[in-house]
Design a protein around this motif. Structure first.
Motif, PDB file in Angstrom:
ATOM      1  N   ARG A 205       0.815  -1.215   0.000  1.00  0.00           N
ATOM      2  CA  ARG A 205       0.000   0.000   0.000  1.00  0.00           C
ATOM      3  C   ARG A 205       0.849   1.265   0.000  1.00  0.00           C
ATOM      4  NH1 ARG A 205      -4.982  -1.685   4.141  1.00  0.00           N
ATOM      5  NH2 ARG A 205      -5.871  -3.262   2.717  1.00  0.00           N
ATOM      6  N   ALA A 206       1.937   1.260   0.733  1.00  0.00           N
ATOM      7  CA  ALA A 206       2.803   2.443   0.751  1.00  0.00           C
ATOM      8  C   ALA A 206       3.385   2.703  -0.641  1.00  0.00           C
ATOM      9  CB  ALA A 206       3.922   2.255   1.774  1.00  0.00           C
ATOM     10  N   GLU A 207       3.800   1.623  -1.322  1.00  0.00           N
ATOM     11  CA  GLU A 207       4.323   1.778  -2.680  1.00  0.00           C
ATOM     12  C   GLU A 207       3.228   2.230  -3.641  1.00  0.00           C
ATOM     13  OE1 GLU A 207       6.663  -0.840  -6.102  1.00  0.00           O
ATOM     14  OE2 GLU A 207       5.968  -1.785  -4.244  1.00  0.00           O
ATOM     15  N   THR A 208       1.998   1.745  -3.439  1.00  0.00           N
ATOM     16  CA  THR A 208       0.884   2.154  -4.294  1.00  0.00           C
ATOM     17  C   THR A 208       0.601   3.641  -4.143  1.00  0.00           C
ATOM     18  OG1 THR A 208      -0.102  -0.049  -4.104  1.00  0.00           O
ATOM     19  CG2 THR A 208      -1.529   1.726  -4.854  1.00  0.00           C
ATOM     20  N   VAL A 209       0.638   4.137  -2.910  1.00  0.00           N
ATOM     21  CA  VAL A 209       0.450   5.578  -2.688  1.00  0.00           C
ATOM     22  C   VAL A 209       1.536   6.374  -3.394  1.00  0.00           C
ATOM     23  CG1 VAL A 209       0.458   7.389  -0.934  1.00  0.00           C
ATOM     24  CG2 VAL A 209      -0.797   5.266  -0.524  1.00  0.00           C
ATOM     25  N   GLU A 210       2.763   5.894  -3.309  1.00  0.00           N
ATOM     26  CA  GLU A 210       3.871   6.576  -3.986  1.00  0.00           C
ATOM     27  C   GLU A 210       3.676   6.590  -5.493  1.00  0.00           C
ATOM     28  OE1 GLU A 210       8.739   6.089  -4.539  1.00  0.00           O
ATOM     29  OE2 GLU A 210       7.621   4.773  -3.182  1.00  0.00           O
ATOM     30  N   VAL A 211       3.233   5.451  -6.037  1.00  0.00           N
ATOM     31  CA  VAL A 211       3.001   5.359  -7.488  1.00  0.00           C
ATOM     32  C   VAL A 211       1.903   6.334  -7.914  1.00  0.00           C
ATOM     33  CG1 VAL A 211       2.092   3.858  -9.300  1.00  0.00           C
ATOM     34  CG2 VAL A 211       3.846   3.015  -7.758  1.00  0.00           C
ATOM     35  N   LEU A 212       0.819   6.421  -7.152  1.00  0.00           N
ATOM     36  CA  LEU A 212      -0.289   7.306  -7.517  1.00  0.00           C
ATOM     37  C   LEU A 212       0.137   8.767  -7.493  1.00  0.00           C
ATOM     38  CD1 LEU A 212      -3.232   5.556  -5.639  1.00  0.00           C
ATOM     39  CD2 LEU A 212      -2.789   5.566  -8.088  1.00  0.00           C
ATOM     40  N   TYR A 213       0.873   9.162  -6.463  1.00  0.00           N
ATOM     41  CA  TYR A 213       1.325  10.556  -6.401  1.00  0.00           C
ATOM     42  C   TYR A 213       2.323  10.868  -7.512  1.00  0.00           C
ATOM     43  CZ  TYR A 213      -0.939  11.619  -1.958  1.00  0.00           C
ATOM     44  OH  TYR A 213      -1.874  11.867  -0.976  1.00  0.00           O
ATOM     45  N   GLU A 214       3.190   9.909  -7.801  1.00  0.00           N
ATOM     46  CA  GLU A 214       4.158  10.134  -8.881  1.00  0.00           C
ATOM     47  C   GLU A 214       3.466  10.226 -10.235  1.00  0.00           C
ATOM     48  OE1 GLU A 214       8.098   8.014 -10.839  1.00  0.00           O
ATOM     49  OE2 GLU A 214       7.504   7.532  -8.778  1.00  0.00           O
TER      50      GLU A 214
END
Length: 369
Positions: A205-214
């Motif tokens: 989930r933390a990586e998914t949040v990073e991907v969405l913001y990027e």
């Protein structure tokens, strides 16, 4: 005894060298079947809801614009961002309302006149091509005037007011959906990012949040670069058409600027109405317009775009054109319009999945050794 023991050890089969084939239990088979069914159901749902999904993505693009503008104003004035968001939305609505009240009737007349001129120009150019070809064997059995007229009629360029009215209603409805979706998303983007991240496994989930913001940052930079390019194309086209004396320069320049939203294919689409309108006046004017647009596109492609995209997002032309062709063929005009930003956003999760460093997906050199 030692040699006899060694011989027995050599004869004894090694269990590690011949592993047993893995067999699935009933529970594992059920989970695998459920996963396959879920993927198929998701793909079918996305297919049937393709228009809604594409409109939602258009709303995301609008939300990025609203959020960026409101955040910049909030940092500049020190006022709450939601207040600045309301000011941005109201300002945009007032601008379009005043624009419609001031030039709405005259612009509608220009569009009607432009449609008539495009149809007339297409027929005149077709007739001149036939005359210049001198009825060659290739064109002797082809009536280009009838072919062009038959092509234009279904699109309602000269007739078909009912179809045009229905199209306008559909566009307005879709525009309202995109507007409201974009406003709500821009008001609280972090909440929607967290909700989207909950669909990922807990460990990702933390990586998914990073991907969405990027991905949002990539889309923001792409929109900025493309918006600047569109404005420059529209302005230069309007000045050039006004200087050449082409009828309806504002409507033609507006269409050319909007067509610039489609990289590479957009300039071709934007040039067609101008050449048809100019060809309805004279072949010389059509040649001048073609030369003008060639100069504008050369300036935009080789001078402006490299400067703009160096600070925005650079995508290989072949990938952009391929995505436009595929999305246009599968999803129609809306897919064609959103193909490039969808491709730009897709580079972010692809880079994360393959473990490519930031900036290395499209610029990484291939090691030939």
């Amino acid at each position: 005894m030692t040699s006899e023991t060694a011989q027995r050890a050599r004869r004894k089969p090694n269990k590690q060298e011949t592993p047993r084939p893995r067999t699935w239990g009933a529970a594992q088979a059920a989970k695998a079947a459920a996963a396959v069914i879920a993927v198929i159901a998701l793909a079918a749902g996305l297919w049937y809801a393709q228009t809604a999904v594409l409109l939602a993505f258009a709303g995301i693009l609008l939300a990025i614009v609203f959020h960026g503008a409101s955040r910049s104003l909030a940092e500049l004035t020190g006022l709450p961002r939601l207040l600045m968001l309301a000011a941005v939305v109201i300002s945009v609505a007032l601008f379009f309302a005043l624009l419609f009240l001031s030039v709405g009737s005259s612009f509608a007349d220009q569009l009607a006149d432009l449609a008539t001129r495009i149809a007339r120009g297409a027929q005149i150019l077709a007739a001149r091509v036939v005359r210049y070809a001198d009825q060659t064997d290739l064109l002797k059995n082809i009536d280009l005037v009838e072919v062009v007229s038959g092509f234009l009629s279904p699109w309602g360029i000269a007739t078909g007011a009912t179809s045009l009215a229905l199209s306008i209603v559909g566009v307005l409805s879709a525009g309202l959906i995109v507007l409201f979706f974009g406003v709500y998303l821009a008001a609280d983007p972090h909440t929607y990012v967290e909700i989207a991240a909950r669909f990922a496994p807990k460990g990702r989930r933390a990586e998914t949040v990073e991907v969405l913001y990027e991905a949002g940052d990539v889309l923001r930079r792409w929109l900025m670069g493309q918006g600047i390019a569109m404005a420059l194309i529209g302005t230069m086209t309007y000045v050039g058409l006004l200087f050449l004396g082409v009828p309806n320069p504002f409507a033609l320049a507006l269409f050319a600027g909007l067509a610039g939203f489609l990289p590479y294919l957009g300039p071709i689409i934007g040039a067609v109405p101008m050449i048809l309108v100019a060809g309805g006046e004279s072949m010389t004017l059509a040649a001048w317009v073609l030369g003008l647009y060639a100069i504008i596109q050369f300036t935009e492609s080789y001078l402006l775009t490299p400067l703009i995209q160096s600070r925005a997002v650079a995508l290989p032309p072949a990938i952009v054109i391929l995505s436009q062709l595929v999305f246009g063929a599968v999803f129609g005009f809306l897919g064609l319009a959103l193909a490039t930003p969808l491709t730009a956003a897709a580079t972010v999760p692809i880079r994360h999945w393959f473990g490519i460093e930031k900036g290395g997906l499209l610029t990484e050199e291939i090691d030939e050794t």
